[in-house]
Write a protein that holds these residues in place. Structure first.
Motif, PDB file in Angstrom:
ATOM      1  N   ARG A 306       0.808  -1.309   0.076  1.00 37.80           N
ATOM      2  CA  ARG A 306      -0.201   0.074   0.123  1.00 37.80           C
ATOM      3  C   ARG A 306       1.061   1.297   0.131  1.00 37.80           C
ATOM      4  N   MET A 307       0.141   2.558   0.077  1.00 38.94           N
ATOM      5  CA  MET A 307       0.982   3.820  -0.251  1.00 38.94           C
ATOM      6  C   MET A 307       2.012   3.890   0.971  1.00 38.94           C
ATOM      7  N   GLU A 308       1.264   3.498   2.118  1.00 37.08           N
ATOM      8  CA  GLU A 308       2.455   3.886   3.468  1.00 37.08           C
ATOM      9  C   GLU A 308       3.481   2.968   3.172  1.00 37.08           C
ATOM     10  N   ASP A 309       3.694   1.878   2.611  1.00 45.72           N
ATOM     11  CA  ASP A 309       4.676   0.911   2.347  1.00 45.72           C
ATOM     12  C   ASP A 309       5.591   1.403   1.514  1.00 45.72           C
ATOM     13  N   LEU A 310       5.109   1.960   0.335  1.00 44.90           N
ATOM     14  CA  LEU A 310       5.789   2.481  -0.799  1.00 44.90           C
ATOM     15  C   LEU A 310       6.692   3.633  -0.292  1.00 44.90           C
ATOM     16  N   ARG A 311       6.002   4.385   0.456  1.00 44.85           N
ATOM     17  CA  ARG A 311       6.396   5.639   0.874  1.00 44.85           C
ATOM     18  C   ARG A 311       7.765   5.471   1.947  1.00 44.85           C
ATOM     19  N   ILE A 312       7.614   4.470   2.772  1.00 41.53           N
ATOM     20  CA  ILE A 312       8.481   4.307   3.656  1.00 41.53           C
ATOM     21  C   ILE A 312       9.778   3.610   2.835  1.00 41.53           C
ATOM     22  N   ALA A 313       9.489   2.780   1.926  1.00 38.79           N
ATOM     23  CA  ALA A 313      10.578   2.376   0.841  1.00 38.79           C
ATOM     24  C   ALA A 313      11.532   3.442   0.182  1.00 38.79           C
ATOM     25  N   ARG A 314      10.524   4.398  -0.342  1.00 34.73           N
ATOM     26  CA  ARG A 314      11.263   5.480  -0.927  1.00 34.73           C
ATOM     27  C   ARG A 314      12.078   6.350  -0.061  1.00 34.73           C
ATOM     28  N   ASP A 315      11.579   6.702   1.139  1.00 32.22           N
ATOM     29  CA  ASP A 315      12.233   7.352   2.127  1.00 32.22           C
ATOM     30  C   ASP A 315      13.740   6.728   2.510  1.00 32.22           C
ATOM     31  N   ILE A 316      13.741   5.695   2.300  1.00 28.74           N
ATOM     32  CA  ILE A 316      14.832   5.052   2.628  1.00 28.74           C
ATOM     33  C   ILE A 316      16.029   4.928   1.669  1.00 28.74           C
ATOM     34  N   LEU A 317      15.227   4.511   0.354  1.00 28.99           N
ATOM     35  CA  LEU A 317      16.148   4.271  -0.823  1.00 28.99           C
ATOM     36  C   LEU A 317      16.471   5.500  -1.771  1.00 28.99           C
ATOM     37  N   LYS A 318      15.801   6.477  -1.523  1.00 30.67           N
ATOM     38  CA  LYS A 318      15.730   7.798  -2.351  1.00 30.67           C
ATOM     39  C   LYS A 318      17.165   8.311  -2.207  1.00 30.67           C
ATOM     40  N   GLY A 319      17.886   8.608  -3.494  1.00 26.22           N
ATOM     41  CA  GLY A 319      19.031   9.077  -3.419  1.00 26.22           C
ATOM     42  C   GLY A 319      20.395   8.034  -3.023  1.00 26.22           C
ATOM     43  N   LYS A 320      19.787   6.864  -2.935  1.00 26.53           N
ATOM     44  CA  LYS A 320      20.915   5.766  -2.701  1.00 26.53           C
ATOM     45  C   LYS A 320      20.932   4.708  -3.722  1.00 26.53           C
ATOM     46  N   LYS A 321      21.727   3.702  -3.825  1.00 25.48           N
ATOM     47  CA  LYS A 321      21.738   2.642  -4.719  1.00 25.48           C
ATOM     48  C   LYS A 321      21.634   1.350  -3.923  1.00 25.48           C
TER      49      LYS A 321
END
Length: 423
Positions: A306-321
């Motif tokens: 769900r959206m909460e899950d995708l937002r959590i993943a994005r917050d951790i992965l954004k700008g990283k590899k």
């Protein structure tokens, strides 16, 4: 003696003033549901019953999602079979590719379930809808067929366990961590054929997405159903998504419970279920920083897509590899969630981090496709089961975790405390 929430819903749908644990009853159904694996069997039984129409074309839902978009000829034939049935029966709620999603993410989003409903589905994770204050439970394909034909189902009234939630979870803890903690505490048979009833002042600190994740995994403790007390968040969700009128049932003060547990959400740590049972849990504090090397990460499923899950993943992965030795697969739960994630820039951030993004599907969760494991491979996944061979080869391993822990692990190549990567 008073009744629990579940017992009140069952009594109302049975037309009885009260029911008690162990009683056998027949109830009117608000929704009968199936997917691409279970519905073909149900259709065969339905035809043998000898009826030529479903009891209510608006109260049957069919969502092909397990092997869809079709992964092979057999899955294509199954979907064709149920598609033709749905058209012949004029089933209103048949959702195909382009409209579909993972069934237990899609049905609440479509407003097909609200508080007070009684729902059966030929899929064990039908218990998800208890997050909305409904009684929902998984059944076999034969019961689905009978439900489609008659609009009724029979039940043995379950006893109940009460979980009194207090406190507020920390930043990197979500509903998935809470339910893994509980399953680790009571075991995979700790709530066998019982209702898991969640209430308490801590409820206000759990989002609807977290509650849906928790109710989804009630079956992993052996429960007949999981159900949450209805509050303003529940009613707001129902109003936003459905035209149906919710009915609020509250447990009586003198309701009888087999056990009562108080769960302090503030004390729960990010939790991982090791192979090969959901009860085999450890917190991230108990796992060494380089103890468990992983080959794959899956963030999705009816538990955490769900959206909460995708937002959590994005917050951790954004700008990283993503670590070069890791395959990271992201699966939004529905088309609507997928589109919203695109519009928020989440999908771009995840792709730029090195993730692969799939159309909504169950895919690898049950070893279907889109991420099957080879012998010796390990996957940390936000799915709900980690039995032997669940995601592929019998010599592969699945570790269950929340999106924050899964995303953090994608960066390092090892099961990782999300607090250690910064977000």
């Amino acid at each position: 003696m008073g009744m629990t929430m579940t017992q009140k819903i069952l009594a109302a749908h049975a037309g009885l003033p009260s029911v008690k644990a162990g009683q056998l009853i027949t109830c009117k159904l608000d929704l009968v549901h199936g997917n691409d694996i279970t519905t073909p069997v149900a259709v065969n039984v339905f035809k043998n019953i000898g009826v030529d129409h479903v009891f209510d074309k608006d109260k049957v839902s069919i969502v092909p999602d397990h092997f869809v978009p079709n992964k092979d000829i057999k899955s294509a034939e199954q979907c064709k079979y149920i598609r033709e049935f749905a058209r012949k029966m004029e089933v209103t709620n048949f959702f195909e590719v382009g409209q579909m999603g993972i069934e237990h993410a899609l049905l609440p989003e479509k407003g097909l379930v609200v508080a007070g409903d009684l729902v059966i589905g030929a899929d064990s994770h039908t218990c998800t809808y208890g997050a909305l204050g409904a009684f929902s439970t998984g059944v076999g394909s034969t019961d689905m067929a009978a439900g489609m034909a008659t609009g009724e189902g029979w039940f043995k009234v379950p006893s109940a366990i009460k979980f009194n939630l207090v406190g507020k979870p920390s930043k990197n803890v979500s509903g998935k961590d809470v339910i893994l903690h509980i399953i680790g505490m009571i075991g995979v048979d700790g709530a066998l054929y019982k209702s898991m009833e969640f209430s308490g002042e801590g409820l206000k600190n759990l989002s609807m997405d977290s509650r849906l994740s928790m109710a989804n995994m009630a079956i992993e403790a052996g429960a007949k159903n999981g159900i949450f007390a209805v509050d303003e968040k529940t009613l707001d969700y129902c109003k936003k998504h459905s035209k149906k009128t919710p009915v609020v049932y509250e447990a009586d003060e003198d309701a009888e419970y087999d056990e009562v547990y108080t769960i302090d959400l503030s004390k729960i740590r990010p939790t991982v279920a090791f192979p090969h049972l959901p009860e085999n849990t450890k917190t991230v504090d108990e796992i060494g920083a380089t103890e468990v090397k992983i080959d794959q990460v899956v963030i999705g499923s009816c538990t955490n897509g769900r959206m909460e899950d995708l937002r959590i993943a994005r917050d951790i992965l954004k700008g990283k590899k993503v670590h070069p030795s890791v395959r990271a697969i992201i699966i939004p739960g529905t088309q609507k969630i997928y589109l919203e994630a695109i519009n928020e820039g989440i999908i771009q951030d995840l792709v730029e981090a090195g993730c692969a993004v799939s159309t909504p599907t169950c895919g690898p969760c049950l070893g279907g496709y889109m991420g099957i494991l080879a012998a010796g491979e390990r996957c940390i996944s936000t799915t709900n089961r980690n039995f032997v061979g669940r995601m592929g080869h019998v010599d592969s391993e699945v570790y269950l975790a929340a999106p924050a822990t899964a995303a953090a692990s994608a960066l390092t190549g090892y099961i990782t405390n999300p607090e250690s990567v910064g977000n």
